[in-house]
Design an enzyme around this catalytic site. Structure first.
Site, PDB file in Angstrom:
ATOM      1  CE  LYS A 158      -1.625   4.999  -3.040  1.00 43.32           C
ATOM      2  NZ  LYS A 158      -1.052   4.144  -1.974  1.00 43.32           N
ATOM      3  N   GLY A 165      -5.841  -0.925  -5.941  1.00 39.21           N
ATOM      4  CA  GLY A 165      -5.369  -0.230  -7.129  1.00 39.21           C
ATOM      5  C   GLY A 165      -6.439   0.493  -7.932  1.00 39.21           C
ATOM      6  CE  LYS A 201       9.155  11.275  -3.917  1.00 43.45           C
ATOM      7  NZ  LYS A 201       9.599  12.483  -4.637  1.00 43.45           N
ATOM      8  CD  GLU A 275      -2.703  -4.467   0.294  1.00 38.75           C
ATOM      9  OE1 GLU A 275      -3.491  -5.272  -0.197  1.00 38.75           O
ATOM     10  OE2 GLU A 275      -2.406  -3.384  -0.260  1.00 38.75           O
ATOM     11  CD  GLU A 288      -5.389  -1.036  -0.020  1.00 39.85           C
ATOM     12  OE1 GLU A 288      -6.350  -1.763  -0.262  1.00 39.85           O
ATOM     13  OE2 GLU A 288      -5.009  -0.141  -0.787  1.00 39.85           O
ATOM     14  CG  ASN A 290      -6.454  -6.114   1.807  1.00 39.29           C
ATOM     15  OD1 ASN A 290      -7.004  -5.135   1.319  1.00 39.29           O
ATOM     16  ND2 ASN A 290      -5.283  -6.543   1.392  1.00 39.29           N
ATOM     17  NE  ARG A 292      -9.438  -9.967   0.195  1.00 38.46           N
ATOM     18  CZ  ARG A 292      -8.898  -8.805  -0.153  1.00 38.46           C
ATOM     19  NH1 ARG A 292      -9.438  -7.669   0.259  1.00 38.46           N
ATOM     20  NH2 ARG A 292      -7.816  -8.767  -0.912  1.00 38.46           N
ATOM     21  CB  VAL A 295      -6.274 -15.271  -3.053  1.00 35.38           C
ATOM     22  CG1 VAL A 295      -5.814 -16.397  -3.975  1.00 35.38           C
ATOM     23  CG2 VAL A 295      -7.579 -14.655  -3.559  1.00 35.38           C
TER      24      VAL A 295
HETATM   25  C1  MV4 Z   1       1.403   3.091  -4.038  1.00 37.95           C
HETATM   26  C2  MV4 Z   1       2.425   2.822  -4.955  1.00 37.95           C
HETATM   27  C3  MV4 Z   1       3.499   3.667  -4.996  1.00 37.95           C
HETATM   28  N1  MV4 Z   1       3.569   4.712  -4.156  1.00 37.95           N
HETATM   29  N2  MV4 Z   1       1.516   4.143  -3.218  1.00 37.95           N
HETATM   30  C4  MV4 Z   1      -1.598  -0.300  -5.493  1.00 37.95           C
HETATM   31  C5  MV4 Z   1      -2.686  -0.988  -4.783  1.00 37.95           C
HETATM   32  C6  MV4 Z   1      -2.933  -0.239  -3.536  1.00 37.95           C
HETATM   33  N3  MV4 Z   1      -3.007  -1.170  -2.469  1.00 37.95           N
HETATM   34  C7  MV4 Z   1      -1.802   0.711  -3.407  1.00 37.95           C
HETATM   35  N4  MV4 Z   1      -0.979   0.566  -4.573  1.00 37.95           N
HETATM   36  C8  MV4 Z   1       0.173   1.270  -4.741  1.00 37.95           C
HETATM   37  N5  MV4 Z   1       0.321   2.323  -3.927  1.00 37.95           N
HETATM   38  C9  MV4 Z   1       2.586   4.923  -3.301  1.00 37.95           C
HETATM   39  N6  MV4 Z   1       2.678   5.973  -2.469  1.00 37.95           N
HETATM   40  C10 MV4 Z   1       2.292   1.731  -5.793  1.00 37.95           C
HETATM   41  C11 MV4 Z   1       1.164   0.955  -5.702  1.00 37.95           C
HETATM   42  C12 MV4 Z   1       1.141  -0.161  -6.574  1.00 37.95           C
HETATM   43  C13 MV4 Z   1       1.137  -1.434  -6.062  1.00 37.95           C
HETATM   44  C14 MV4 Z   1       1.136  -1.658  -4.710  1.00 37.95           C
HETATM   45  C15 MV4 Z   1       1.117  -2.911  -4.201  1.00 37.95           C
HETATM   46  C16 MV4 Z   1       1.136  -3.965  -5.093  1.00 37.95           C
HETATM   47  C17 MV4 Z   1       1.136  -3.757  -6.442  1.00 37.95           C
HETATM   48  C18 MV4 Z   1       1.123  -2.511  -6.941  1.00 37.95           C
HETATM   49  C19 MV4 Z   1       1.139  -2.309  -8.311  1.00 37.95           C
HETATM   50  C20 MV4 Z   1       1.130  -1.062  -8.806  1.00 37.95           C
HETATM   51  C21 MV4 Z   1       1.122   0.031  -7.941  1.00 37.95           C
END
Ligand code: MV4
Length: 449
Positions: A158, A165, A201, A275, A288, A290, A292, A295
């Site tokens: 990330k 995302g 992970k 989140e 993380e 946010n 703000r 929506v």
């Molecule tokens: C992840 C994850 C799986 N494992 N982290 C996507 C947006 C960002 N806020 C973090 N995200 C993700 N982090 C780990 N370690 C999967 C996602 C993710 C996701 C997270 C929240 C809502 C939708 C998502 C869609 C795809 C992947």
């Protein structure tokens, strides 16, 4: 309370903020781009100022134009809404130097929480559960492989400066990890001018659950429970609900208290969303913050009976958050369907055009937040959301029934919308039984056509 504020946004959220201003006796100054000059909600503001051309860079993202409008209208504060400049610490800093209150958190909170690695540090410090991963940035292939060795595949790379995302890569072995690392670093550099990445992970098929926070400038922080936003596609949420239908009371308490600890540690004020990912065993992990209003804030408003925009205005003007945690109770269940001008049968391509027919539903338990109306023209410049249909009922099952009924009443065309998809989802046994995760929509619907 402020006597006059400027709303640096458009569409349904601008209208939502105008309404809150009216209720609080605050004058509202709307701004609009040339593409939005006929927008109906502009008439509900006390004044409307054109700030530039249709492309967002020329108007809603144009800081000098917005500050000029704020100076001319002589406002005390600016509400940034969501998107556009809402999480731009540089903009908040400029507001501060112009002696205009930014209706949101402090510049310091925005900067700290905007950097994901820094926010993870903070989470660690206050014992908020974190996904195993690199402690800090990863720069070399060797470091990356060592981390993967320790935590096991799959892993996710990330961007620290990323969010929602953007700039993420999943790797299942050393080979793909090495190439993904380089790709993620250059993507992050290009997108955010910051190549810092870290590794975690990778959780497969998680739910996305987020906690609504309110804090004031006097150190008081509370939560307003959680929202489940697992029904999404390519990081675009389609449906949000509160409460999360799969967690028990103990997990809810742990999750919400973890979010409050983090916000407190950050000295946070205004509205925030913390989140989390929730795995199949209902364990939760911090993702993380946010900084703000989001929506999907209406679902929280429905189940808690609180007005989040009122609170943002009160808090920014220095008022105390006169709510104790024990004053906040979860009442019933709320669901929101995002109504987008997109064709769900053609890969969600945006469908600009005129809404020749537009008759939204109403009746018991139904709220519709929208700036659209019959003959409204949807242009190509901005996101395709034309409204949010929200229902509130005593139970989740009743909320689903009411949503079905409301969606069936809804008449909108000839522009294609997500209404047809929502009608299907509200009848889908996986959704009804709350057996969905963030990959569900794409797994179950994309193969067709
Ligand atoms: C992840 C994850 C799986 N494992 N982290 C996507 C947006 C960002 N806020 C973090 N995200 C993700 N982090 C780990 N370690 C999967 C996602 C993710 C996701 C997270 C929240 C809502 C939708 C998502 C869609 C795809 C992947």
């Amino acid at each position: 309370m402020f006597s006059r504020i400027l709303i640096a946004n458009r569409g349904e959220i601008a209208l939502r903020i105008i309404r809150a201003c009216r209720e609080l006796g605050v004058e509202s100054i709307a701004v609009f781009s040339e593409a939005d000059r006929d927008a109906n909600y502009l008439k509900l503001a006390d004044q409307a100022i054109c700030i530039g051309g249709g492309p967002a860079a020329e108007s809603y993202l144009n800081i000098p134009r917005i500050i000029s409008a704020a100076e001319i209208a002589d406002v005390q504060a600016i509400h940034p809404g969501y998107g556009f400049l809402s999480e731009n610490a540089h903009f908040a800093e400029i507001c501060r130097s112009c002696k205009i209150e930014f209706i949101g958190p402090s510049v310091e909170s925005m900067k700290m929480l905007g950097a994901k690695l820094a926010s993870k540090e903070l989470a660690k410090k206050c014992k908020v559960p974190l996904t195993p991963g690199s402690d800090g940035p990863v720069t070399t292939e060797k470091q990356a492989v060592d981390v993967a060795q320790r935590i096991g595949y799959p892993v996710i790379i990330k961007a620290s400066a990323g969010g929602g995302g953007r700039g993420m890569r999943v790797a299942h072995n050393d080979i793909s990890l090495k190439s993904s690392l380089k790709a993620a670093q250059s993507e992050a550099e290009a997108a955010f001018k910051d190549s810092t990445v870290f590794i975690e992970k990778y959780h497969e098929e998680p739910r996305h659950v987020e906690v609504q926070i309110l804090g004031d400038k006097h150190g008081h922080v509370i939560h307003l429970f959680e929202r489940d936003c697992s029904v999404q596609r390519r990081h675009q949420k389609l449906i949000e609900e509160s409460p999360c239908p799969v967690i028990n009371e103990q997990t809810r308490k742990d999750l919400c208290e973890a979010a409050v600890r983090l916000a407190r540690e950050a000295g946070y004020y205004s509205a925030a969303t913390v989140e989390f990912i929730v795995d199949k065993q209902n364990r939760f992990y911090f993702l993380e913050v946010n900084t703000r209003i989001q929506v999907e804030h209406p679902v929280t408003e429905m189940v808690t009976g609180q007005d989040l925009i009122h609170w943002q205005l009160r808090i920014a003007s220095g008022e105390k958050l006169s709510l104790a945690q024990d004053d906040i109770h979860l009442n019933g269940a709320a669901i929101e369907c995002r109504i987008n001008a997109e064709d769900p049968d053609r890969n969600f391509i945006p469908c600009p055009g005129t809404l020749d027919e537009f008759v939204p539903p109403g009746g018991p338990g139904v709220r519709f937040d929208s700036h659209a109306y019959q003959n409204y023209r949807i242009g190509p410049n901005y996101d395709s959301m034309i409204g949010k249909l929200i229902v509130h009922r005593p139970t989740r099952a009743a909320a689903i029934s009411t949503m079905r009924r409301a969606l069936d009443e809804f008449r909108a065309g000839p522009v294609k919308t997500t209404i047809s998809l929502h009608r299907q989802i509200m009848r889908d046994k996986d959704f009804i039984n709350a057996r969905v995760d963030t990959g569900w929509l794409e797994r179950t619907r994309t193969p067709a056509k």
